[in-house]
Design a protein around this motif. Structure first.
Motif, PDB file in Angstrom:
ATOM      1  N   TYR A  11       1.024  -1.624   0.247  1.00 59.89           N
ATOM      2  CA  TYR A  11       0.162   0.358  -0.289  1.00 59.89           C
ATOM      3  C   TYR A  11       0.893   1.419  -0.049  1.00 59.89           C
ATOM      4  N   GLN A  12       0.531   2.171  -0.226  1.00 59.36           N
ATOM      5  CA  GLN A  12       0.918   3.241  -0.516  1.00 59.36           C
ATOM      6  C   GLN A  12       0.667   3.901   0.115  1.00 59.36           C
ATOM      7  N   GLN A  18       4.133   0.068   2.019  1.00 56.72           N
ATOM      8  CA  GLN A  18       4.401  -0.481   2.588  1.00 56.72           C
ATOM      9  C   GLN A  18       3.975  -1.706   2.381  1.00 56.72           C
ATOM     10  N   VAL A  20       2.718  -4.780   2.387  1.00 55.22           N
ATOM     11  CA  VAL A  20       1.505  -6.131   3.415  1.00 55.22           C
ATOM     12  C   VAL A  20       2.236  -7.392   3.452  1.00 55.22           C
ATOM     13  N   PRO A  39      -1.321 -10.781  14.526  1.00 57.36           N
ATOM     14  CA  PRO A  39      -1.512  -8.814  14.928  1.00 57.36           C
ATOM     15  C   PRO A  39      -2.642  -8.340  14.103  1.00 57.36           C
ATOM     16  N   SER A  40      -3.396  -7.735  14.474  1.00 61.16           N
ATOM     17  CA  SER A  40      -3.531  -6.266  14.369  1.00 61.16           C
ATOM     18  C   SER A  40      -3.238  -5.503  13.320  1.00 61.16           C
ATOM     19  N   GLY A  41      -3.160  -5.030  11.676  1.00 64.46           N
ATOM     20  CA  GLY A  41      -2.372  -4.917  10.680  1.00 64.46           C
ATOM     21  C   GLY A  41      -1.485  -5.606  10.153  1.00 64.46           C
ATOM     22  N   CYS A  42      -1.530  -7.309  10.238  1.00 64.52           N
ATOM     23  CA  CYS A  42      -0.403  -7.662   9.796  1.00 64.52           C
ATOM     24  C   CYS A  42      -1.132  -7.985   8.223  1.00 64.52           C
ATOM     25  N   GLY A  43      -2.125  -7.796   7.877  1.00 65.04           N
ATOM     26  CA  GLY A  43      -2.633  -8.160   6.415  1.00 65.04           C
ATOM     27  C   GLY A  43      -3.903  -9.235   5.745  1.00 65.04           C
ATOM     28  N   LYS A  44      -4.232 -10.159   7.290  1.00 64.54           N
ATOM     29  CA  LYS A  44      -4.817 -10.377   7.288  1.00 64.54           C
ATOM     30  C   LYS A  44      -6.176 -10.469   6.401  1.00 64.54           C
ATOM     31  N   THR A  46      -6.133  -7.482   4.519  1.00 65.29           N
ATOM     32  CA  THR A  46      -5.547  -7.962   2.242  1.00 65.29           C
ATOM     33  C   THR A  46      -6.144  -9.172   1.794  1.00 65.29           C
ATOM     34  N   GLN A  90     -16.006  -8.438   7.433  1.00 69.36           N
ATOM     35  CA  GLN A  90     -15.254  -8.175   9.302  1.00 69.36           C
ATOM     36  C   GLN A  90     -16.335  -7.295   9.900  1.00 69.36           C
ATOM     37  N   GLU A 167     -13.041 -12.491  10.838  1.00 67.84           N
ATOM     38  CA  GLU A 167     -13.760 -12.363  12.363  1.00 67.84           C
ATOM     39  C   GLU A 167     -14.739 -12.724  12.633  1.00 67.84           C
ATOM     40  N   HIS A 200      -8.527 -13.533  15.678  1.00 65.79           N
ATOM     41  CA  HIS A 200      -7.937 -14.068  17.244  1.00 65.79           C
ATOM     42  C   HIS A 200      -8.085 -14.416  18.001  1.00 65.79           C
TER      43      HIS A 200
HETATM   44  N1  ATP Z   1      -6.402   0.790   1.120  1.00 62.80           N
HETATM   45  C1  ATP Z   1      -5.493   0.780   2.075  1.00 62.80           C
HETATM   46  N2  ATP Z   1      -4.551   1.218   2.126  1.00 62.80           N
HETATM   47  C2  ATP Z   1      -3.328   1.779   3.205  1.00 62.80           C
HETATM   48  N3  ATP Z   1      -2.586   0.960   3.735  1.00 62.80           N
HETATM   49  C3  ATP Z   1      -3.943  -0.101   3.838  1.00 62.80           C
HETATM   50  C4  ATP Z   1      -5.219  -0.272   3.145  1.00 62.80           C
HETATM   51  N4  ATP Z   1      -5.990  -1.284   3.570  1.00 62.80           N
HETATM   52  C5  ATP Z   1      -4.715  -1.543   5.025  1.00 62.80           C
HETATM   53  N5  ATP Z   1      -3.897  -1.179   4.807  1.00 62.80           N
HETATM   54  C6  ATP Z   1      -2.377  -0.927   5.680  1.00 62.80           C
HETATM   55  O1  ATP Z   1      -2.161  -2.946   5.380  1.00 62.80           O
HETATM   56  C7  ATP Z   1      -1.529  -3.392   6.512  1.00 62.80           C
HETATM   57  C8  ATP Z   1      -2.778  -4.466   6.315  1.00 62.80           C
HETATM   58  O2  ATP Z   1      -4.332  -4.224   6.716  1.00 62.80           O
HETATM   59  P1  ATP Z   1      -5.193  -5.078   6.795  1.00 62.80           P
HETATM   60  O3  ATP Z   1      -6.527  -4.504   7.201  1.00 62.80           O
HETATM   61  O4  ATP Z   1      -4.899  -6.257   6.158  1.00 62.80           O
HETATM   62  O5  ATP Z   1      -5.008  -5.760   8.588  1.00 62.80           O
HETATM   63  P2  ATP Z   1      -5.474  -7.231   9.670  1.00 62.80           P
HETATM   64  O6  ATP Z   1      -4.229  -7.357   9.670  1.00 62.80           O
HETATM   65  O7  ATP Z   1      -6.963  -7.089   8.884  1.00 62.80           O
HETATM   66  O8  ATP Z   1      -6.242  -5.971  10.786  1.00 62.80           O
HETATM   67  P3  ATP Z   1      -7.372  -5.945  11.581  1.00 62.80           P
HETATM   68  O9  ATP Z   1      -6.607  -7.376  12.495  1.00 62.80           O
HETATM   69  O10 ATP Z   1      -6.772  -4.750  12.696  1.00 62.80           O
HETATM   70  O11 ATP Z   1      -8.789  -6.050  10.829  1.00 62.80           O
HETATM   71  C9  ATP Z   1      -2.230  -1.891   7.666  1.00 62.80           C
HETATM   72  O12 ATP Z   1      -0.784  -1.383   7.903  1.00 62.80           O
HETATM   73  C10 ATP Z   1      -2.911  -0.725   7.491  1.00 62.80           C
HETATM   74  O13 ATP Z   1      -2.824   0.304   7.620  1.00 62.80           O
END
Ligand code: ATP
Ligand code: MG
Lengths: 241, 404
Positions: A11-12, A18, A20, A39-44, A46, A90, A167, A200
């Motif tokens: 992601y930009q 970043q 992911v 963990p939250s934000g790890c890319g699940k 995505t 989610q 989730e 989780h």
């Molecule tokens: N559209 C987007 N634009 C920029 N960054 C993004 C976008 N979507 C997700 N991210 C970033 O990508 C990373 C992964 O996001 P993702 O939603 O996949 O996390 P997650 O594992 O599902 O978290 P959670 O458990 O909180 O749902 C995060 O750091 C988030 O900030």
């Protein structure tokens, strides 16, 4: 069989990029029940969106039953999701103007299911998720957990080949979470549905055939120990710890 | 079918906004329908009046309408009685009326002024609706040979000359051979045509009296009344072939006032219609944009579940179309009620341009206008919705799903 090969997604974020998911590969045999942890934000989410064909990866390939899905057009992808995919989002994503019943029936409506069959299936799944008597209510008249169950029922109703659930038990109490998990598991076993869950929730672990972790954009397989225990336990007394 | 159901559900999403759009659309349709209905009614009345005045077809010497006459009736019709007989023998002809137009001076013995006269057949008075404009006295009637010929005068001409019904007057005019001739006449009635310029000059007399004054047996023209309006064109063509030396024209060629009013109305309602349509389209565009923006997540959800973009677009267009159709329906019903109400109320309107008589305010409810207006509105509303939803539909699904 769902296979991901060398999937990358970045992601930009302003100037910075970043990464992911990085060269991630995954094989899910048909009928497997798999969970992704992290963990939250790890890319699940995505990863789930890429598997759910609603977010294209930057690179890498997705195969379904041997077919390369990268080649499909937007319209063909729509039809693929319509026929084979059930999605639990989610944040529920229910349609507020539709009653619980209409929300759950929508995927069948898209498939032009005959009215009688549709009524039977919707009634059945409403019963299974424990929403009997709530069918006429709008999402705004339901609690978070009830909305979650409507969202789950909506994914289950067409008995798809692949269910992707982000989730799904996050807002459910222990009993309902168990009921829903057991339902997903039963579907998985009964119809050979492949189920992929991001969670989780440790309560889910024992049910899974496969458990993955996302770390630094890669997928790591965790031991599948405990699964058999839980199933044995469930068959034994019907309540999981 | 399912899309219709969904579109219907969505109209209930924001009741207040839906209601506001409905009211606006309905009011615009009401305004369009009733103003157009009023114009239609007025124009139709004017058309009927023009046909009564001129006849469906007007037969004259080929030069009568397009060349100046050096002497009175230089371009008049000879043997008009024979022509009248021939015409009356045709099944499609109801009535043929001859008339003579002439001018001169009218005098009460002390004061003289210019007149423009028409010598008419007695039957013309009923057919042309003269009794409607009779203000005093009576219409021209059959008299014996010894009595003085009768005249009807425009109200303001009589006022100008200071004469009353029953008084005697003298008409002075040039005969067909250029000599001066006078005729004593008795004033039997006063008329008001509704056009002030005409009323200050108008003299109506019996055809034979006019011919006596001008020393001629020619007439200026024949007005032909057909059994049905639809026969006008075919009759005109047939007769023109039959009598190539005559000029045969339709009432339209002579009803200049009708054309002026029709042109005026067309421009007026064209502009009015454009403004109202733009208003409605803008309102629907606004409603559609807001509703699509608010529903970005839902649109993402529908797409994620396998709804094609095309189907989502169709849903959004249906909603706008529904809104317009419903608003139009309410507007049409209101317009029909207004039309009925006006019919009962009989409210007098101020005189039309160039007229001095008022007429009732009525508004025709026309099916074709209703259909045109509604269809136009629905199509425009759908176009507006298309533009309004374009950007949201272009969004990637995930982006739409995470929209806040
Ligand atoms: N559209 C987007 N634009 C920029 N960054 C993004 C976008 N979507 C997700 N991210 C970033 O990508 C990373 C992964 O996001 P993702 O939603 O996949 O996390 P997650 O594992 O599902 O978290 P959670 O458990 O909180 O749902 C995060 O750091 C988030 O900030
Ligand atoms: Mg997530």
């Amino acid at each position: 069989m769902l296979s991901l090969r060398n999937i990358s997604k970045a992601y930009q974020a302003g100037e910075q990029q970043q990464q992911v998911l990085h060269q991630l590969s995954l094989d899910l045999p048909q009928g497997s029940f798999a969970a992704i942890l992290g963990p939250s934000g790890c890319g699940k989410s995505t990863l789930l969106n890429i598997c759910g064909l609603i977010n294209p990866a930057d690179s890498g390939e997705i195969h379904w039953q041997g077919e390369n899905l990268n080649k499909l057009s937007a319209n063909q992808l729509s039809l693929f999701r319509r026929r084979y995919l059930g999605y639990v989002f989610q944040s529920y994503q229910l349609i507020p103007v539709m009653s619980a019943w209409d929300n759950i029936a929508y995927p069948l409506m898209l498939l032009n299911t005959p009215k009688a069959l549709m009524q039977e299936r919707v009634a059945q799944v409403i019963d299974q998720v424990g929403l009997t008597g709530m069918a006429h209510k709008k999402p705004s008249q339901l609690s978070g957990g009830q909305q979650q169950r409507v969202a789950i029922a909506r994914a289950l109703v067409k008995q798809p080949q692949l269910i992707i659930a982000d989730e799904p038990t996050a807002n459910l109490d222990a009993d309902t979470a168990l009921i829903v998990t057991r339902l997903l598991h039963k579907l998985c076993r009964q119809y050979g549905t492949t189920v992929l869950i991001a969670t989780h929730d440790p309560r889910l672990m024992p049910w899974c055939d496969q458990v993955f972790h996302i770390a630094q954009g890669h997928l790591e397989r965790t031991s599948k120990q405990g699964t058999d225990q839980a199933q044995a336990k469930d068959q034994g007394q019907g309540v999981a710890a | 079918m399912k899309w219709f159901y969904l579109a219907w559900l969505n109209l209930g999403r924001n009741r207040r906004r839906t209601l506001a759009s409905l009211v606006l659309t309905a009011v615009a349709v009401l305004a369009l329908m009733s103003s157009k209905g009023f114009a239609d009614y007025t124009l139709d009345a004017l058309r009927q009046a023009s046909i009564r005045e001129h006849g469906h077809l007007v037969i004259s010497h080929q030069h009568y309408f397009n060349q100046q006459e050096q002497q009175p009736l230089e371009w008049g019709l000879e043997n008009h009685q024979q022509l009248q007989q021939q015409l009356l023998a045709k099944p499609e002809v109801e009535q043929v009326l001859a008339s003579v137009r002439f001018d001169g001076l009218i005098s009460n013995g002390e004061k003289s002024t210019i007149f423009l006269a028409e010598g008419i057949e007695l039957a013309a008075q009923q057919l042309q609706g003269l009794q409607a404009s009779l203000r005093q006295g009576q219409l021209l009637s059959q008299i014996d040979a010894q009595a003085d010929p009768q005249v009807l005068l425009g109200q303001s001409l009589a006022h100008n000359l200071g004469v009353e019904v029953g008084d005697y007057l003298t008409l002075l005019s040039t005969t067909t051979s250029g000599a001066l001739n006078a005729l004593d006449v008795q004033l039997v009635g006063l008329v008001n045509t509704g056009i002030p310029d005409v009323d200050s000059r108008l003299v109506l007399t019996e055809l034979s009296a006019a011919q006596e004054l001008l020393l001629t047996d020619k007439v200026s023209k024949l007005a032909v009344y057909l059994s049905h309006e639809l026969l006008q064109q075919s009759s005109q063509q047939q007769w023109q072939a039959l009598w190539p030396e005559l000029q045969i024209g339709g009432w339209q060629d002579h009803a200049h006032y009708y054309h002026n009013v029709a042109g005026l109305y067309e421009r007026l309602f064209g502009v009015l219609g454009l403004i109202l349509m733009m208003m409605v389209v803008f309102a629907i565009f606004n409603t559609a944009s807001m509703s699509v923006m608010e529903r970005t997540r839902e649109i993402g959800t529908l797409a994620a579940m396998g709804t094609k973009k095309r189907e989502i677009l169709w849903l959004l267009l249906l909603e706008a179309g529904f809104l317009a159709a419903l608003g139009a329906l309410i507007g049409l019903a209101l317009a029909a009620m207004l039309s009925q109400g006006l019919h009962w109320a009989q409210i007098p309107m101020p005189p039309a341009p160039g007229q001095s008589e008022s007429y009732p305010l009525l508004s025709h409810w026309s099916f074709s206008t209703a259909l045109e207006t509604s269809l136009m509105l629905i199509i425009l509303a759908m176009l507006a919705a298309l533009i309004a939803s374009w950007n949201t539909l272009k969004k990637p699904i995930v982006e739409a799903l995470n929209h806040v």
